[in-house]
Motif scaffolding. Structure first.
Motif, PDB file in Angstrom:
ATOM      1  N   UNK A   1       0.818  -1.211   0.000  1.00 54.91           N
ATOM      2  CA  UNK A   1       0.000   0.000   0.000  1.00 54.91           C
ATOM      3  C   UNK A   1       0.856   1.266   0.000  1.00 54.91           C
ATOM      4  N   UNK A   2       2.175   1.118   0.010  1.00 59.98           N
ATOM      5  CA  UNK A   2       3.073   2.269   0.006  1.00 59.98           C
ATOM      6  C   UNK A   2       3.832   2.321  -1.326  1.00 59.98           C
ATOM      7  N   UNK A   3       4.367   3.489  -1.651  1.00 63.94           N
ATOM      8  CA  UNK A   3       5.066   3.697  -2.918  1.00 63.94           C
ATOM      9  C   UNK A   3       6.563   3.834  -2.653  1.00 63.94           C
ATOM     10  N   UNK A   4       7.348   3.046  -3.376  1.00 64.88           N
ATOM     11  CA  UNK A   4       8.801   3.044  -3.215  1.00 64.88           C
ATOM     12  C   UNK A   4       9.452   3.461  -4.537  1.00 64.88           C
ATOM     13  N   UNK A   5      10.425   4.342  -4.452  1.00 64.85           N
ATOM     14  CA  UNK A   5      11.184   4.784  -5.623  1.00 64.85           C
ATOM     15  C   UNK A   5      12.668   4.594  -5.349  1.00 64.85           C
ATOM     16  N   UNK A   6      13.345   3.887  -6.253  1.00 62.52           N
ATOM     17  CA  UNK A   6      14.765   3.598  -6.065  1.00 62.52           C
ATOM     18  C   UNK A   6      15.595   4.272  -7.150  1.00 62.52           C
ATOM     19  N   UNK A   7      16.614   5.011  -6.745  1.00 64.56           N
ATOM     20  CA  UNK A   7      17.470   5.732  -7.681  1.00 64.56           C
ATOM     21  C   UNK A   7      18.565   4.827  -8.244  1.00 64.56           C
ATOM     22  N   UNK A   8      18.679   4.821  -9.559  1.00 62.95           N
ATOM     23  CA  UNK A   8      19.750   4.218 -10.362  1.00 62.95           C
ATOM     24  C   UNK A   8      19.637   2.705 -10.525  1.00 62.95           C
ATOM     25  N   UNK A   9      18.590   2.083 -10.008  1.00 60.81           N
ATOM     26  CA  UNK A   9      18.472   0.634 -10.126  1.00 60.81           C
ATOM     27  C   UNK A   9      17.618   0.196 -11.302  1.00 60.81           C
ATOM     28  N   UNK A  10      17.292  -1.102 -11.334  1.00 61.56           N
ATOM     29  CA  UNK A  10      16.524  -1.643 -12.466  1.00 61.56           C
ATOM     30  C   UNK A  10      15.380  -2.562 -12.032  1.00 61.56           C
ATOM     31  N   UNK A  11      15.237  -2.839 -10.746  1.00 58.30           N
ATOM     32  CA  UNK A  11      14.158  -3.714 -10.296  1.00 58.30           C
ATOM     33  C   UNK A  11      12.897  -2.890 -10.000  1.00 58.30           C
ATOM     34  N   UNK A  12      11.790  -3.331 -10.583  1.00 53.17           N
ATOM     35  CA  UNK A  12      10.531  -2.624 -10.401  1.00 53.17           C
ATOM     36  C   UNK A  12       9.402  -3.602 -10.082  1.00 53.17           C
ATOM     37  N   UNK A  13       8.352  -3.091  -9.482  1.00 54.97           N
ATOM     38  CA  UNK A  13       7.135  -3.863  -9.213  1.00 54.97           C
ATOM     39  C   UNK A  13       5.977  -2.886  -9.236  1.00 54.97           C
ATOM     40  N   UNK A  14       4.780  -3.359  -8.936  1.00 53.77           N
ATOM     41  CA  UNK A  14       3.606  -2.492  -9.022  1.00 53.77           C
ATOM     42  C   UNK A  14       3.714  -1.273  -8.119  1.00 53.77           C
ATOM     43  N   UNK A  15       4.359  -1.414  -6.962  1.00 57.42           N
ATOM     44  CA  UNK A  15       4.477  -0.280  -6.041  1.00 57.42           C
ATOM     45  C   UNK A  15       5.924   0.201  -5.880  1.00 57.42           C
ATOM     46  N   UNK A  16       6.782  -0.197  -6.813  1.00 59.76           N
ATOM     47  CA  UNK A  16       8.186   0.232  -6.773  1.00 59.76           C
ATOM     48  C   UNK A  16       8.647   0.646  -8.162  1.00 59.76           C
ATOM     49  N   UNK A  17       9.082   1.909  -8.279  1.00 61.59           N
ATOM     50  CA  UNK A  17       9.618   2.414  -9.530  1.00 61.59           C
ATOM     51  C   UNK A  17      11.092   2.743  -9.396  1.00 61.59           C
ATOM     52  N   UNK A  18      11.718   3.061 -10.512  1.00 64.89           N
ATOM     53  CA  UNK A  18      13.135   3.429 -10.530  1.00 64.89           C
ATOM     54  C   UNK A  18      13.300   4.778 -11.227  1.00 64.89           C
ATOM     55  N   UNK A  19      14.366   5.472 -10.872  1.00 64.01           N
ATOM     56  CA  UNK A  19      14.624   6.775 -11.482  1.00 64.01           C
ATOM     57  C   UNK A  19      16.116   7.072 -11.447  1.00 64.01           C
ATOM     58  N   UNK A  20      16.557   7.852 -12.414  1.00 60.70           N
ATOM     59  CA  UNK A  20      17.940   8.312 -12.411  1.00 60.70           C
ATOM     60  C   UNK A  20      18.054   9.564 -13.255  1.00 60.70           C
ATOM     61  N   UNK A  21      19.147  10.262 -13.078  1.00 64.97           N
ATOM     62  CA  UNK A  21      19.471  11.386 -13.955  1.00 64.97           C
ATOM     63  C   UNK A  21      20.524  10.885 -14.935  1.00 64.97           C
TER      64      UNK A  21
ATOM     65  N   UNK B   1      -0.001   7.910 -10.159  1.00 70.23           N
ATOM     66  CA  UNK B   1       1.355   7.348 -10.258  1.00 70.23           C
ATOM     67  C   UNK B   1       1.321   5.900 -10.710  1.00 70.23           C
ATOM     68  N   UNK B   2       2.237   5.556 -11.629  1.00 71.90           N
ATOM     69  CA  UNK B   2       2.426   4.174 -12.065  1.00 71.90           C
ATOM     70  C   UNK B   2       3.915   3.877 -12.086  1.00 71.90           C
TER      71      UNK B   2
END
Length: 355
Positions: A108-128, A269-270
């Motif tokens: 039920x919570x949203x997780x965002x991980x910088x510079x990685x590649x693993x994702x799921x319905x409630x976990x996204x990734x981001x990088x510059x 958010x997706x």
């Protein structure tokens, strides 16, 4: 009497809903280094502060700094989830697996991980796309070097860092075919003593421009002391080496953090793999040295503009690796997926990747 009871019931229902609606969205951040590192973690925290300024009392943020990658990270992320944070940003590559494990426990919570590649319905990734900034750095370095020897202080041999080394070298070689790029691996994101030692080692080998993928200003300070050029990492490091400072590649996380929190608030958010660079305003080139000539400055400005408008991609083929194998055909730009898996040096690099 019945009307009074109905009004009382409506009031009883509405008041808790109003109180709930006024609760701020809680946002947690996990940093691998101290917020005062003047580099990576510092810039993420600047993004957090911008988030607070933008949303005011609609958000409540918290952060944990100096978190080791591994078991310590997982404990920290879980504690932030248990503390009621609605969104958790984990800002280092080594936090990927811990983030993924905790995300499964809290769907039920949203997780965002910088510079990685693993994702799921409630976990996204981001990088510059820092490689765009490195390409600008390489362009500048290729113009100012007198020894034709550039130095790169590298943290860990992951695709993000390898991309940046390759982009620096390709740009410098385009300007100056005689350029050599020496690399020192320090196996840390933030260790001023190690970074200073690496900078001095490179300068002892004749390097006269230093680029870094580590977070402290130690290399800039060392370059200032010995009278050579250096490029700032993640934040504007010009104040640490007024004479040495060539330019800084600045990560501006504020636009992404504000956009993402707004999406979660709106329920839009997706999970995705977000890459933001010069065009998006997530990468900026700061404090270009006034010691450069007008011609040199124009070349840098033109490079920034070309990357920003899409007419220049740092990794356009033909590109070969060190062994001479064709990796990118002529006229083709590397895709995000290919860049995300880059584990090879481009042709002409004399350094070798750690095993």
């Amino acid at each position: 009497m019945r009307l009074f009871k109905k009004l009382a019931l409506v009031a009883a229902l509405v008041l808790p809903m109003q109180a709930f609606a006024e609760d701020p969205m809680k946002v947690g951040f996990v940093y691998v280094g101290p917020v005062g590192d003047h580099g990576w973690s510092y810039q993420h925290d600047q993004g957090r502060l911008a988030l607070e300024e933008h949303f005011g009392d609609k958000v409540q943020t918290t952060y944990v700094e100096n978190v080791s990658e591994g078991a310590d990270a997982e404990r920290t992320i879980r504690k932030l989830a248990q503390a009621g944070n609605d969104i958790i940003f984990t800002t280092s590559f080594g936090f990927m697996n811990p983030t993924a494990r905790v995300a499964k426990e809290y769907p039920d919570k949203t997780f965002l991980h910088a510079t990685g590649y693993k994702r799921s319905e409630n976990m996204g990734t981001y990088l510059s796309t820092t490689y765009e900034g490195r390409y600008v750095s390489g362009t500048a370095a290729g113009m100012v070097t007198k020894t034709n020897k550039l130095g790169f202080i590298a943290s860990f041999p992951i695709p993000e860092v390898i991309r940046d080394i390759n982009a620096t070298f390709l740009a410098a070689r385009k300007i100056n075919p005689d350029v050599e790029l020496k690399v020192v691996w320090v196996s840390t994101w933030f260790d001023p003593a190690k970074e200073a030692d690496a900078a001095n080692t490179l300068m002892d080998q004749g390097v006269d421009v230093i680029i870094q993928h580590t977070d402290s200003p130690a290399a800039m300070l060392a370059a200032e002391k010995r009278g050579i050029w250096a490029v700032g990492q993640a934040s504007d490091m010009s104040r640490f080496g007024p004479e040495a400072h060539l330019l800084s590649v600045v990560d501006d996380w504020a636009p992404y953090y504000i956009q993402t929190v707004q999406q979660v608030m709106d329920g839009t958010w997706k999970s995705e793999d977000y890459w933001g660079g010069i065009h998006e305003g997530d990468i900026k080139i700061a404090s270009i040295s006034d010691r450069l000539t007008d011609e040199q400055r124009k070349k840098i400005d033109d490079t920034i503009e070309a990357i920003g408008n899409g007419s220049l991609h740092p990794f356009t083929g033909p590109l070969k690796d060190q062994s001479g194998k064709l990796r990118v055909p002529e006229g083709k730009d590397m895709t995000k997926e290919e860049l995300a898996g880059m584990n090879w040096y481009v042709e002409g690099m004399t350094s070798t990747l750690p095993k």
